[in-house]
Design a protein around this motif. Structure first.
Motif, mmCIF file in Angstrom:
data_model
loop_
_atom_site.group_PDB
_atom_site.id
_atom_site.type_symbol
_atom_site.label_atom_id
_atom_site.label_comp_id
_atom_site.label_asym_id
_atom_site.label_seq_id
_atom_site.Cartn_x
_atom_site.Cartn_y
_atom_site.Cartn_z
ATOM 1 N N THR A 13 -34.045 -78.334 88.198
ATOM 2 C CA THR A 13 -35.223 -79.184 88.080
ATOM 3 C C THR A 13 -36.372 -78.457 87.399
ATOM 4 O O THR A 13 -37.153 -79.052 86.648
ATOM 5 N N HIS A 14 -36.463 -77.149 87.651
ATOM 6 C CA HIS A 14 -37.535 -76.345 87.062
ATOM 7 C C HIS A 14 -37.098 -75.632 85.784
ATOM 8 O O HIS A 14 -37.809 -74.755 85.276
ATOM 9 N N GLY A 15 -35.933 -75.996 85.274
ATOM 10 C CA GLY A 15 -35.466 -75.394 84.029
ATOM 11 C C GLY A 15 -34.960 -73.977 84.159
ATOM 12 O O GLY A 15 -34.827 -73.261 83.155
ATOM 13 N N LEU A 16 -34.680 -73.544 85.382
ATOM 14 C CA LEU A 16 -34.172 -72.192 85.603
ATOM 15 C C LEU A 16 -32.649 -72.248 85.716
ATOM 16 O O LEU A 16 -32.113 -72.887 86.616
ATOM 17 N N HIS A 17 -31.966 -71.579 84.812
ATOM 18 C CA HIS A 17 -30.512 -71.563 84.824
ATOM 19 C C HIS A 17 -30.010 -70.133 84.764
ATOM 20 O O HIS A 17 -30.699 -69.229 84.273
ATOM 21 N N ALA A 18 -28.809 -69.931 85.262
ATOM 22 C CA ALA A 18 -28.127 -68.658 85.069
ATOM 23 C C ALA A 18 -27.838 -68.480 83.577
ATOM 24 O O ALA A 18 -27.969 -69.429 82.788
#
Length: 677
Positions: free
Chosen positions: A310-315
């Motif tokens: 949702t916050h655009g944080l990805h591995a």
């Protein structure tokens, strides 16, 4: 066919308005309730005897069979299959619709004759009135035959009226929907019946309830009494569990009156075979073996991944070992769509289905199964305040994570969400005291267990002693790979791995050769001459890897190889009963600290694990296949794609700086300081 239907339709309207009735109307609060059935059995002498009609038209000759039929019409009826097929057809291309029609036998599904053309033509796909008007019809017949008291019959008729009001604004769409349902039921288009007896002309027929608005058809007191009666039919834990499990198997809805009654032997045996063949779950393991399917850490992982998305944080989307497929990355990207919904239902609905199947098998202790069911109910009713919220969460996660190579449940879940008669809206939804079917690991211990990486499947739950059958399999693995035979040997070996392990063997026996290439070449040459045993050949292979610095073995910290093996063995030791919870916790803490001291993140840890696996692999012709498999798995674990491949993408590395966003709900593991409470 249509001529006969015209005549039948006219006769039903005539009979419904007959003033001379063979069976007097019950003293209902509103007499209009008894006219809801378009073909309602309220005739004079010309209409067949109600007992005969129920037996011939419905194969009903007992009160139990009548109640079964009425509950089915209210909660599922014909409409569920039609609705779900229509939803599927809307998503198909024209050639696919034609293929579906050709492959769906009309003798088993008469609606297949009409439905694709209706979808293509934009016909309103609404026919629930076909079920609910017949519900009122059966209520009247039951009162006439003495199967129901007048109050019971009025409750069912009132339920039909409430469902109709929930779906329709006026009588004209009710009658139009009824005609569509009749058409699908007989496999012939009945919408073009004689204009004199179809809407709007039919709405003017005197003596029928159509002169009163749907909204006022049911008096408030009658509505509340009807609601209470309908909920009383579905008040048991067995009904609650059946509602969840019935989404995967709609045929369960046929057993609404008494879902806990014993099944015929063939069906009981079928349930037992499913448990054994699909789940490897056997009756001699006991009901507690079902605990292996309660996966709270998986729910935590999904919630965390969704919050981050949702916050655009990805591995990372690329690693030294390769990149995930586009499909896997797309799956990961969809998770943000479910961030508002607790993820427990994604695994809990499968748990409910397995639990219901175990009950049907009659091979497990009933009290133990009911205790698990009560715990499941407590958990889900706490996480989802209403059935609607559970269904919304289930639908959101189903859309994000459809099961590969299987027909999805999206249309089925959406149907229960939108249909006012669905059992979900009529079962008991009281959470009671908080309890779960299994223990939740702490976030720290889940992180420590994740250090095993792809050497084994993810430990989504707190390890517990397994069944005798499973323990035998685990014991054989421990003996074959590590030559460990009892708890004392296991604990001693784990201590050695944590204190020294294979990493020390490299430092003592191989690292010195990196300082003297000539000596290394001589040693390899000596080992290449003459016969040698397996141990000598493996030593030579490792020397050659040092010479070539294969997979960076002379530069990479291989402690991860020891840590992963240690955690794997510790979990196995707990499952064998060789370690108690406190002993397992101490080992996990030591492994956590060791990882924290050696690495700064999951990708660095993955490189150490891969290099250690590569360096210490024994002589085998399948080396390249094994390495390729590990690289593929490490890509998935590092990137969180596919989402359920492993847990690294949702966890902070031991000792690392917190980098994840807090989920919007409390469906997480204990110990997460950033959880919103």
């Amino acid at each position: 066919m249509l001529d006969a239907l015209h005549a039948w339709w006219g006769q039903q309207l005539e009979l419904c308005t007959a003033g001379d009735r063979a069976c007097p109307l019950p003293a209902a609060t509103s007499e209009d309730l008894w006219h809801l059935g378009i073909a309602c059995p309220t005739p004079g002498g010309r209409w067949p005897d109600p007992d005969l009609w129920l037996a011939q038209a419905w194969q009903i000759d007992t009160r139990e069979a009548l109640v079964d039929a009425m509950l089915w019409l209210a909660a599922q009826g014909e409409r569920q299959r039609w609705d779900i097929d229509a939803a599927g057809l809307k998503a198909m291309s024209v050639p696919k619709r034609l293929e579906w029609q050709q492959q769906t036998p009309a003798e088993d599904a008469p609606h297949a004759v009409l439905l694709p053309d209706w979808v293509a033509a934009g016909e309103p796909l609404e026919w629930a009135a076909w079920d609910w008007l017949r519900l009122a019809e059966l209520a009247w017949a039951g009162a006439c035959c003495g199967y129901l008291t007048e109050a019971e019959a009025e409750h069912f008729a009132g339920h039909a009226a409430e469902l109709l009001h929930a779906r329709y604004d006026d009588w004209q769409p009710v009658l139009a929907a009824y005609l569509r349902g009749l058409s699908l039921f007989v496999g012939a288009d009945c919408r073009g019946l004689d204009p004199a007896i179809q809407p709007p002309a039919a709405l003017e027929t005197p003596g029928l309830p159509w002169q009163r608005a749907l909204a006022v058809l049911l008096e408030p007191a009658s509505r509340e009494a009807s609601r209470a009666a309908m909920r009383s039919y579905r008040a048991t834990l067995a009904h609650w569990l059946q509602a969840i499990a019935g989404v995967r198997d709609p045929e369960l809805t046929l057993r609404q009156r008494e879902p806990g009654l014993p099944l015929p032997e063939p069906q009981r045996r079928e349930a037992e075979r499913y448990l054994e063949d699909a789940l490897e779950l056997y009756a001699d393991e006991g009901a507690e073996a079902l605990g292996r399917y309660w996966l709270p850490a998986q729910a935590h992982h999904l919630n965390q991944m969704a919050a981050d998305a949702t916050h655009g944080l990805h591995a990372p989307s690329r690693t030294p070992f390769g990149r995930p497929s586009r499909e896997a990355l797309a799956e990961r990207g969809r998770l943000g769509q479910a961030s508002r919904h607790a993820a427990t239902v994604h695994m809990a609905e499968k748990f409910a289905f397995y639990l219901h199947t175990a009950m049907d098998s009659r091979r497990f202790d009933e009290a133990a199964l009911l205790a698990l069911g009560q715990s499941l109910k407590s958990c889900l009713c706490h996480f989802y305040a209403t059935p609607t919220r559970l269904l919304e969460a289930w639908l959101a996660w189903e859309r994000c994570l459809p099961e590969p190579d299987q027909a999805g449940l999206e249309h089925d879940i959406a149907w229960h969400l939108n249909d006012p008669g669905s059992v979900f809206h009529w079962v008991d939804w009281q959470p009671g005291a908080w309890q779960e079917p299994g223990e939740r690991p702490s976030l720290r211990h889940f992180t420590a267990m994740a250090l095993v990486g792809p050497l084994n499947s993810t430990a989504w739950r707190q390890p517990e002693p397994e069944s005798p059958r499973e323990r035998e399999s685990i014991r054989a693995w421990v003996e074959e790979h590590y030559q460990l035979h009892d708890a004392e040997e296991l604990r001693g070996f784990i201590d050695t791995m944590l204190e020294a392990g294979d990493r020390q063997e490299y430092q003592i026996n191989y690292a010195p050769y990196t300082l003297n290439r000539a000596r290394l070449d001589d040693e390899i040459a000596v080992l290449q001459t003459g016969d040698s045993d397996v141990e000598e050949r493996n030593h030579r292979l490792r020397l050659e890897r040092v010479r070539d610095n294969e997979d960076g073995c002379n530069e990479c910290d291989m402690a991860a190889w020891d840590i992963a093996q240690t955690v794997d063995l510790a979990i196995a030791g707990r499952e064998l009963g060789w370690l108690d919870p406190a002993q397992l916790a101490r080992i996990l803490e030591r492994a956590y600290a060791l990882a924290e001291n050696h690495y700064g993140g999951w990708q660095e840890y993955a490189e150490g694990l891969y290099t250690g696996f590569s360096f210490f692999m024994g002589e085998t012709g399948e080396r390249e296949s094994f390495l390729a498999g590990l690289r593929h798995a490490l890509v998935a674990w590092c990137c969180g794609a596919p989402v359920l491949a492993g847990a690294w993408a949702s966890l902070d590395f031991p000792g690392g700086r917190p980098r994840h966003f807090a989920p919007l709900h409390i469906d997480t593991l204990p110990g997460d300081r950033r959880t919103l409470h």
